[in-house]
Design a protein around this motif. Structure first.
Motif, PDB file in Angstrom:
ATOM      1  N   UNK F 144       7.984  -1.168  19.030  1.00 19.21           N
ATOM      2  CA  UNK F 144       7.641  -2.135  17.992  1.00 19.21           C
ATOM      3  C   UNK F 144       8.752  -3.123  17.669  1.00 19.21           C
ATOM      4  N   UNK F 147       8.991  -7.004  18.608  1.00 16.15           N
ATOM      5  CA  UNK F 147       7.975  -7.813  17.933  1.00 16.15           C
ATOM      6  C   UNK F 147       8.435  -8.202  16.537  1.00 16.15           C
ATOM      7  N   UNK F 148       8.998  -7.237  15.833  1.00 15.97           N
ATOM      8  CA  UNK F 148       9.419  -7.505  14.459  1.00 15.97           C
ATOM      9  C   UNK F 148      10.626  -8.432  14.438  1.00 15.97           C
ATOM     10  N   UNK F 150      11.532 -10.620  16.687  1.00 19.40           N
ATOM     11  CA  UNK F 150      11.154 -11.970  17.116  1.00 19.40           C
ATOM     12  C   UNK F 150      10.435 -12.732  16.007  1.00 19.40           C
ATOM     13  N   UNK F 153      13.618 -14.018  13.629  1.00 20.70           N
ATOM     14  CA  UNK F 153      14.750 -14.846  14.079  1.00 20.70           C
ATOM     15  C   UNK F 153      14.270 -16.051  14.880  1.00 20.70           C
ATOM     16  N   UNK F 157      14.010 -13.763  22.045  1.00 22.67           N
ATOM     17  CA  UNK F 157      14.194 -12.318  22.079  1.00 22.67           C
ATOM     18  C   UNK F 157      13.756 -11.781  23.439  1.00 22.67           C
ATOM     19  N   UNK F 158      14.597 -10.936  24.039  1.00 25.87           N
ATOM     20  CA  UNK F 158      14.251 -10.278  25.307  1.00 25.87           C
ATOM     21  C   UNK F 158      13.936  -8.823  24.986  1.00 25.87           C
ATOM     22  N   UNK F 178       3.225  -2.597  24.942  1.00 26.19           N
ATOM     23  CA  UNK F 178       3.200  -3.150  23.592  1.00 26.19           C
ATOM     24  C   UNK F 178       3.979  -4.465  23.549  1.00 26.19           C
ATOM     25  N   UNK F 180       4.393  -6.539  26.060  1.00 27.11           N
ATOM     26  CA  UNK F 180       3.595  -7.557  26.759  1.00 27.11           C
ATOM     27  C   UNK F 180       2.432  -8.036  25.887  1.00 27.11           C
ATOM     28  N   UNK F 181       1.947  -7.190  25.006  1.00 28.53           N
ATOM     29  CA  UNK F 181       0.820  -7.529  24.135  1.00 28.53           C
ATOM     30  C   UNK F 181       1.283  -8.108  22.801  1.00 28.53           C
ATOM     31  N   UNK F 182       2.580  -8.284  22.641  1.00 26.33           N
ATOM     32  CA  UNK F 182       3.118  -8.636  21.317  1.00 26.33           C
ATOM     33  C   UNK F 182       2.508  -9.903  20.730  1.00 26.33           C
ATOM     34  N   UNK F 183       2.240  -9.867  19.445  1.00 24.18           N
ATOM     35  CA  UNK F 183       1.785 -11.051  18.715  1.00 24.18           C
ATOM     36  C   UNK F 183       2.914 -12.048  18.482  1.00 24.18           C
ATOM     37  N   UNK F 185       6.399 -14.166  19.898  1.00 29.64           N
ATOM     38  CA  UNK F 185       6.778 -14.743  21.186  1.00 29.64           C
ATOM     39  C   UNK F 185       7.942 -13.961  21.774  1.00 29.64           C
ATOM     40  N   UNK F 186       7.675 -13.288  22.848  1.00 30.96           N
ATOM     41  CA  UNK F 186       8.629 -12.375  23.495  1.00 30.96           C
ATOM     42  C   UNK F 186       8.594 -12.553  25.004  1.00 30.96           C
ATOM     43  N   UNK F 187       9.736 -12.389  25.676  1.00 30.96           N
ATOM     44  CA  UNK F 187       9.698 -12.165  27.124  1.00 30.96           C
ATOM     45  C   UNK F 187      10.285 -10.789  27.367  1.00 30.96           C
TER      46      UNK F 187
END
Ligand SMILES: Nc1ncnc2c1ncn2[C@@H]1O[C@H](COP(=O)(O)O)[C@@H](O)[C@H]1O
Ligand SMILES: Nc1ncnc2c1ncn2[C@@H]1O[C@H](COP(=O)(O)O)[C@@H](O)[C@H]1O
Ligand SMILES: Nc1ncnc2c1ncn2[C@@H]1O[C@H](COP(=O)(O)O)[C@@H](O)[C@H]1O
Ligand SMILES: Nc1ncnc2c1ncn2[C@@H]1O[C@H](COP(=O)(O)O)[C@@H](O)[C@H]1O
Ligand SMILES: [Mg+2]
Ligand SMILES: [Mg+2]
Ligand SMILES: [Mg+2]
Ligand SMILES: [Mg+2]
Ligand SMILES: [Mg+2]
Ligand SMILES: [Mg+2]
Ligand SMILES: [Mg+2]
Ligand SMILES: [Mg+2]
Lengths: 225, 225, 225, 225, 225, 225, 225, 225
Positions: F144, F147-148, F150, F153, F157-158, F178, F180-183, F185-187
């Motif tokens: 989790x 996601x939080x 990102x 800040x 976020x990687x 999780x 990859x499914x994040x709400x 913006x993440x890589x």
């Protein structure tokens, strides 16, 4: 009961002492105890507990039978066991020992791979001549053999996938899926489930043997009237 | 042959015209043709080609039998078919039709879910009284029923997983895996493979019926000597 | 807090010295420390650090409780723990120890497999008589037991899949999927998550115990007015 | 029974006429019938059969309740329903309708995603003030919300994964796995299993309400003596 | 180039107009254009654009060849195509068309399932007599056929799994895994990848044909010296 | 090059002697050598070969840096490293060492799990004050945390999934899905790929540092004109 | 905020009317609204609601931008978008539109497959000349392209797997796994997650542009002192 | 036979004594015996049994060849072996030894990763100059190399996925799937199946060599007439 399924002790995750204790109870009750998935340590402790002459150890099947001298019951059921390669023998032997303890005569045809299809046909002819009530076919890797056997015999075939093969579909997965997808009429058990395959085959074979006996007896009864 | 497996036409990915053509050949040869996985269009075209009275359509099993009036052979084999819920009936019925075409008498126990375990026990008693040679148990979702039936009957049980259930393990996957992991002695066929389940059960039941007959005949022979 | 979840030290990937250090802090703060997934080495070092009499080791649950003599709090909550086979006991015991540390009385019904369904019914009757607030049902292989228990009791059932079984669906996978697909009303935790199952059951049981107490107190209050 | 699980008609794979027929029986027996996973066609036919005023249709939950004017029973149980995004509402609403039919008061907190964590905290405070006996938290994609809620409330949380999200882990898979792996104490139901989540929550909430009542009554009884 | 791989237009996710445009360029450059995975709409528009006599449509292979009258080149390469059942023919035919466009003579042996192993042996003898440079074997469900063919011929066999079969291992998965696990020497392409199988076979067959020609020419050269 | 990616020696499946040999070449060329996934044996042999003072061993990161006294280059890039639990530290530290060797200043925020969300917010504020160019967030189990972070800040976020957790979704699988499914913006990088995460973060941070410098220089240039 | 992530309306499972309503609010607040995954129906209704001139529809990206004439902000950030084949363009275009709405200049290099590696090198040289802050590389099937691009450029590469390809590893699965296993330094987003890829790239590019500006300004400030 | 597949002994799950015994028979029959997947113990016992000079041990390929002095046959076939990294060499070498024992000359190009694409092109030119009949390309992690090689050479390429890489897609899975999804024309074998790859390549190369010889001979024959 004669056609019912055998009780067995799965030694896998039990301590040798626990196995000895459970076996003692079972021998007292049923004269014989079947122990599966035994390790060398289990065998050592069992030998000391029961004496070597009371103990039949099948190292390839990883089974031990403890008995008080009483022979296994004989039902007249006949079970065929076919396997493709060396690596399939432990599962095949486990099936054979279980069927034998359930009272069946067992007939084995080992080492007839798909590669050696010319060896398979005559071997199957010999097997058919024994009139098996059911046939367990153990096969790993691509699991082709049960499909082929089922296309060539009348008896119901139990596909027994074996956990051989590396890479994709390895560990028996391709074999299991191929048997489930088989174009021949097949029923299957889980990967390496030699115990279930043997017990299922014996259940069928024993029902057939019992029907034959019933047929003879009914006749007598009728004639007796 | 009497105990062998039936030839059937899988209509699924064939055009109605192709099905008609193959069915004609089969009826000519064998008096009866079994067609599985038929769509309403297939049925329509088959009715026109053969006439409604030559055609037995089982809409739940999605099967059609074409015949020239010749009844299906009777082998004396008895096959039980058990299912848990409404959604399992198509697969169960497909198994039933196949076993019937292979000459068996079929006895059904439908709609006895695990929820209704109190209904299951008396229903199984009735089934046991018919002395089935083999029992097909269709079950979807968590696939518990075959395990329970196999613990309560002597006859070999064929687990038939059905593609019900959504989410993880849905579409019959949990049911298949649960049957492969069963603590009871079970053999399984693929998800929705009612055809295979029925044919396998009939194969067993027919062998048992044949053994009984052979028992009677052998007695006669011996006595005749 | 009384109904809240317990803090515990997961020893699994911590060195014995780290565990001792964290446990010291926790005992200082909370009088008792629960340590889960301990290895024999952990236990050895913990015994030396705290003294054998300050330490309750449950070897099957793989848990250690350190305390300064202060007994665990009692909440009045009652948690049932049911398991199917020998191999399910470690997970079941982990759940039991956690529920107990969270203040609950625990009632266990072990070794009632699906095979022994006749043993299950009377055992469940005894369990129901203790009025459990929640019931953890541990089951491996095909994971049938929670479905059956949930159909027979009123209390919420927590399905705890156990990593037994080889081949397809082995390692608890079939059990987890079967519980997710269950026809009964069930909630599940992850494979071998005895800690979570025990803590969740205790959370429910403690809320029920607290509601009962509140009911009594409210009555008093009202009457006092 | 009051705390037991509701009977419901799963319309999904039944014809509208079959649903009407089963509903008639159920209304006759129990005054109310709950029908889930209804399509617009089901609703149309149900309206004609029972009259629009006898029918509560929740289009988002895809449920219909048929009743003869008798209101749903009230148990005093309180169930919270929390959801993260628009796409989670159908599953959340299905849970809510089921809990409501089982006699619970329901309190909803919708549209508080992880993105809007600042909106979540005050919303949860309002929910906690209603003293829910259990909380269903529906979440798709990465399924974070139940973990966070369970860390902030005392009541047992039921994680309800929702089949949103495309690509790897889509269709609710990542959500389900994340909930099974949660660091908070959580129990989960299958993907989109709003029915099970609602019934499970109601079972807990109703037990708590009953315990409170029993507490009051026991006090009276004792005092009466 | 002669042995190189053919350029083709994958019509699958292109509009008919886009396909026409790309085909025009390709015919202009290379005299012939191969279009694969065509829908009936594609065919309609292509017919209008190029005229029916410039267009060879193979409805089973779902391919269209557009040409300006120039015949396909002939390399002397020979490719065998074997398939097990009716459902395998689209993939087999796609492979055949591609190999043919790459200059090979193609020899087909269709409809020789594992069930009909007695039909397979004589059919393979005829195929071997044509001295194929490579053999594509298409098979669905349990994917046995390539293993058997590879055990009986000298030429390299390309296993082409076909997306038939329902349930576990369906959609070509069991076939692919079984081919990867094969006890015979096999190389495989992806499920339904008739294009790749045909192009790969042609690449081998064309290299063999070229080697033969080179052998003859070298001899001439040497003798010419 | 300054912003390019570092060469490193993956010790995992190389003998200690091979590692020494490759490290010698690398130190000769580049003054410093980074070796990852070292075992204690690797460290022992490296110490003997290069002398303890030439060697920086990070036992948690399982990295060794060999150098001839030359300090690592400094780029002005700033990389944040955040992790949730004790078990995530090896992957986080591997990322940190790599980013540091690529010239970045690293700022760590360890042990702020989702459980301790109140500790997270102030810790992130401190991190933001350092103006990181990129932030690596390592998290196992349900994954989790990225996601939080990102959502709170501005910096990219990687997500670095860590192979913790048992049962379904264990070994980092749930965490990866999780993320990859994040709400938010993440890589993401692969499970346990601390090396890649650190190198990727450093690449971004170094580009930002270089842009700042270029901004200053361009201004000078322009003004110089 | 300038570097922050854009709010967008995911039209996928919303009715056209809902989308119009949300868009109205967003345009009122932010002057522009980005709507993704629009169907033709969505576009039709949006055109009627806002007027065709207020609406930029990108049919390949399946995006609509609504605006009141205010142009998108310009940040100076530069984002490269590279794609391998025709089927990758929708995902690539979605990324491009998002990056553009977030204020970046976008530079596209489409249709440079691995097959056309000779075309790739010069195209990448042109892209590098534009000094992109980040590069999105969309690739389906075997997903090789991001690995190759990342080995040839300095800017951070975001791998965007695209759901092309049939059979094993199809639907973007092989592409995703290959990118996670890449030997080059890569970060990835989920299959078809063009939105995330574009937003992530813009976040990086905007930070770089801001750093450059800050560098210039700091210089001025210092000089001003 | 010359072009047929070699018999080999898979030592993996055989005792050293069993291997010696089988090898003796094979040497007696065929002059040479190839043993694969040997452990150091196997080698020790084989040395004692046959004498060190009769034994060629390739420790990287984990193969042993036993011979009576007779050299391996020479067919004129040429097989190329290409590999990407150090970890791929065992599989590559296994393929090489097998091809060599089947009579082929082998040409190796090792250590040309995708990272070092500039080294790849000249190395492939040298390989092409040897006119290989087939090329085995071993690659782990993301498995890109076979795709690239097949795009640059005429000879058929056999993709050999290698079980390297951790995390998602690790153990050769991403490599296998990427090769099955390849945009170039490729056939593949299973993960780590160096034996199959080498035998398949040799089969092709030997057919080409034989065709050349036949070309020369036919010419002679014709001229002789
Ligand atoms: N090798 C085996 N595989 C599967 N089941 C077995 C095996 N051996 C014994 N069993 C059965 O497993 C059960 C024993 O379980 P347990 O109570 O754990 O000893 C009994 O029902 C046995 O009949
Ligand atoms: N056996 C267990 N299974 C799952 N979680 C546990 C277990 N034992 C302790 N925990 C929880 O795991 C966390 C400990 O994580 P750590 O900081 O790594 O020690 C705490 O929240 C514990 O309550
Ligand atoms: N811990 C690591 N994880 C992933 N890649 C690494 C790691 N350490 C080194 N590398 C990279 O792996 C490659 C080294 O491969 P090799 O030629 O087998 O030593 C180089 O490209 C390194 O940059
Ligand atoms: N194509 C897309 N893919 C992934 N996320 C998106 C996409 N379009 C919009 N979003 C994000 O998804 C969220 C919209 O969720 P919802 O509340 O269901 O509309 C917002 O955070 C958007 O920024
Ligand atoms: Mg086999
Ligand atoms: Mg069921
Ligand atoms: Mg169980
Ligand atoms: Mg969520
Ligand atoms: Mg086949
Ligand atoms: Mg986490
Ligand atoms: Mg690609
Ligand atoms: Mg590679």
């Amino acid at each position: 009961s004669r056609t019912g399924v055998i009780e067995a002790i799965l030694a896998d995750c039990k301590s040798p002492d626990d196995v000895v204790e459970i076996a003692r109870v079972m021998v007292a009750e049923s004269k014989r105890a079947l122990i599966t998935r035994v390790s060398p340590q289990h065998v050592e402790v069992l030998k000391q507990a029961f004496g070597e002459d009371k103990l039949e150890w099948n190292s390839r099947a990883r089974t031990v039978v403890i008995h008080d001298g009483t022979p296994a019951p004989r039902t007249g059921g006949i079970v065929g066991i076919v396997s493709a390669g060396t690596a399939d023998i432990p599962a095949a032997e486990e099936a054979r020992v279980v069927a034998s303890e359930m009272g069946c005569e067992t007939v084995t045809v080992y080492d007839v791979g798909v590669a050696g299809i010319h060896r398979l046909i005559p071997a199957l002819h010999k097997l058919k001549a024994t009139k098996p009530g059911a046939i367990v076919v153990a096969a790993g890797r691509e699991g082709t053999l049960p499909t082929i056997v089922s296309g060539l015999v009348d008896a119901p075939v139990i596909g027994l996938p074996v956990s051989t093969g590396y890479g994709a579909g390895g560990g028996g997965k391709a074999a299991l899926l191929a048997m489930l997808q088989s174009c021949s009429t097949l029923a299957v058990v889980n990967i390496d489930a030699g115990f279930v395959a043997g017990a299922y085959a014996a259940r069928i074979a024993n029902m057939i043997a019992a029907a034959y006996t019933r047929g003879r007896e009914d006749r007598v009864e009728q004639e007796g009237k």
